[in-house]
Write a protein that holds these residues in place. Structure first.
Motif, short mmCIF file in Angstrom:
data_model
loop_
_atom_site.label_atom_id
_atom_site.label_comp_id
_atom_site.label_asym_id
_atom_site.label_seq_id
_atom_site.Cartn_x
_atom_site.Cartn_y
_atom_site.Cartn_z
N ASN A 21 0.83 -1.21 0.00
CA ASN A 21 0.00 0.00 0.00
C ASN A 21 0.86 1.26 0.00
OD1 ASN A 21 -2.71 -0.86 -0.12
ND2 ASN A 21 -2.69 -1.43 2.05
N TYR A 42 -7.31 -3.14 -10.32
CA TYR A 42 -7.68 -3.99 -9.20
C TYR A 42 -7.52 -5.48 -9.56
CZ TYR A 42 -9.54 0.17 -6.98
OH TYR A 42 -9.67 1.42 -6.41
N ILE A 64 -3.42 4.93 4.01
CA ILE A 64 -3.11 3.53 3.70
C ILE A 64 -1.65 3.19 3.99
CG2 ILE A 64 -4.88 3.45 1.90
CD1 ILE A 64 -2.56 3.42 -0.15
N ARG A 67 -1.26 0.43 6.53
CA ARG A 67 -2.06 -0.78 6.35
C ARG A 67 -1.29 -1.88 5.63
NH1 ARG A 67 -7.28 1.35 3.35
NH2 ARG A 67 -7.36 -0.87 2.80
N THR A 70 -2.96 -5.05 0.38
CA THR A 70 -3.02 -4.10 -0.73
C THR A 70 -4.47 -3.75 -1.03
OG1 THR A 70 -2.76 -3.90 -3.14
CG2 THR A 70 -2.67 -6.12 -2.23
N PHE A 71 -4.79 -2.47 -1.00
CA PHE A 71 -6.17 -2.07 -1.25
C PHE A 71 -6.56 -2.28 -2.71
CE2 PHE A 71 -4.42 1.81 -2.97
CZ PHE A 71 -5.40 2.33 -3.80
#
Length: 327
Positions: A21, A42, A64, A67, A70-71
């Motif tokens: 991220n 994505y 992010i 975090r 991985t978004f």
């Protein structure tokens, strides 16, 4: 700066790694800084094949940095391995008027990027995101430091119970065919032995090491097993040891995927940020089909094919130190 790069896309592929991220964030923000449009793809290459593409802004990557995972989500794409799949991916690449692609992942992801770049003359730049640390052309990969810290923390806790009950623990760590996590966590966790894919230790060697520890009345013994060890899994090795040293109370712990999760360490956040900016600047300066890395604190660009195919060796000095300290 090269003026022909106006739109950059970024994806994460393969196994996730802490710091991915942070790398995406760096790609997005540095792209905006250089007045480029940036798009997120994505679900890895599957997203490129299926057109799951979205323009990202500075605020798209807010909050992010800390975090894990991985978004953008990640996947291993079987379809992208086929010529037909890559043709679909290129169709969507052109439909979105994209000029370059940043791929964050490991050797499998980079192999796909290399083929895609050569087939369609697409500028591609790789950012090494894998806990295994097995890519040449960079001292460390994104996620490796966090994985080592996670493994060390687990080993510290296992040692508490090992000492309390005078047990022998076999702890299996990830790394696939590379023993970097095993060596690093073995030194930091005070292991009596580390069994790696790169070293041809036999069961007899391990037995002698454990017998020496028993003769010196060690309160606990921890053996680190890399998942690619040629002797087998931690369970296999523990069973073989039990047949010869039945006086040990033996336990096995497989750390597994917890090593791939969690908030990235400071080192991984900084590394990911440096590499993300360097990826965008590299593309603007005409770099293509290369992986960006850091060697001796300097940013370097290595041909993707070389980064994937060159075998990265375990530091012999680290292994020597581990043997000295395990007595």
């Amino acid at each position: 700066m090269k003026a022909n790069i106006k739109k950059i896309a970024v994806l994460t592929s393969g196994g996730d790694a802490p710091g991915m991220n942070a790398a995406v964030r760096a790609v997005v923000r540095s792209s905006v800084y250089y007045n480029l449009d940036v798009y997120g793809i994505y679900k890895g290459y599957d997203g490129l094949i299926n057109g799951d593409i979205e323009q990202l802004q500075v605020r798209s990557v807010s909050n992010i940095l800390s975090r894990g995972g991985t978004f953008l989500l990640s996947a291993r794409s079987d379809e992208f391995r086929t010529k037909e799949g890559r043709a679909k991916a290129y169709k969507n690449f052109k439909a979105n008027d994209l000029d370059a692609l940043v791929v964050i992942g490991g050797d499998g992801s980079f192999t796909g990027a290399d083929v895609f770049s050569q087939e369609y003359d697409v500028p591609v730049l790789g950012i090494p995101g894998t806990i295994d640390n097995d890519l040449a052309g960079t001292d460390f990969t994104i996620g490796y430091d966090t994985a080592c810290n996670t493994a060390t923390e687990a080993i510290d806790k296992i040692r508490d119970t090992a000492s309390s009950h005078e047990r022998l623990f076999f702890v299996e760590v990830m790394g696939r065919d590379a023993g970097f996590i095993a060596v690093n966590s073995g030194i930091s966790g005070g292991a009596v032995a580390m069994l790696l894919p790169e070293h041809n230790w036999g069961i007899d060697d391990l037995i002698r090491r454990l017998q020496r520890g028993a003769s010196s009345e060690k309160a606990s013994n921890i053996v680190i097993v890399a998942e690619g060890c040629k002797l087998g899994s931690a369970y296999d090795i523990a069973a073989k040891v039990k047949t010869q040293l039945d006086y040990f109370d033996i336990r096995v712990t497989v750390l597994g995927h917890l090593q791939r999760g969690g908030s990235p360490t400071t080192s991984d956040r900084v590394l990911a940020s440096r590499l993300g900016v360097a990826a965008v600047e590299g593309l603007l300066n005409g770099q293509s089909n290369v992986m960006v890395g850091v060697v001796n604190s300097n940013v370097v660009y290595t041909p993707i094919n070389e980064a994937v195919k060159t075998i990265k060796k375990i530091d012999a000095e680290e292994f020597r130190i581990a043997k000295i300290l395990s007595i």
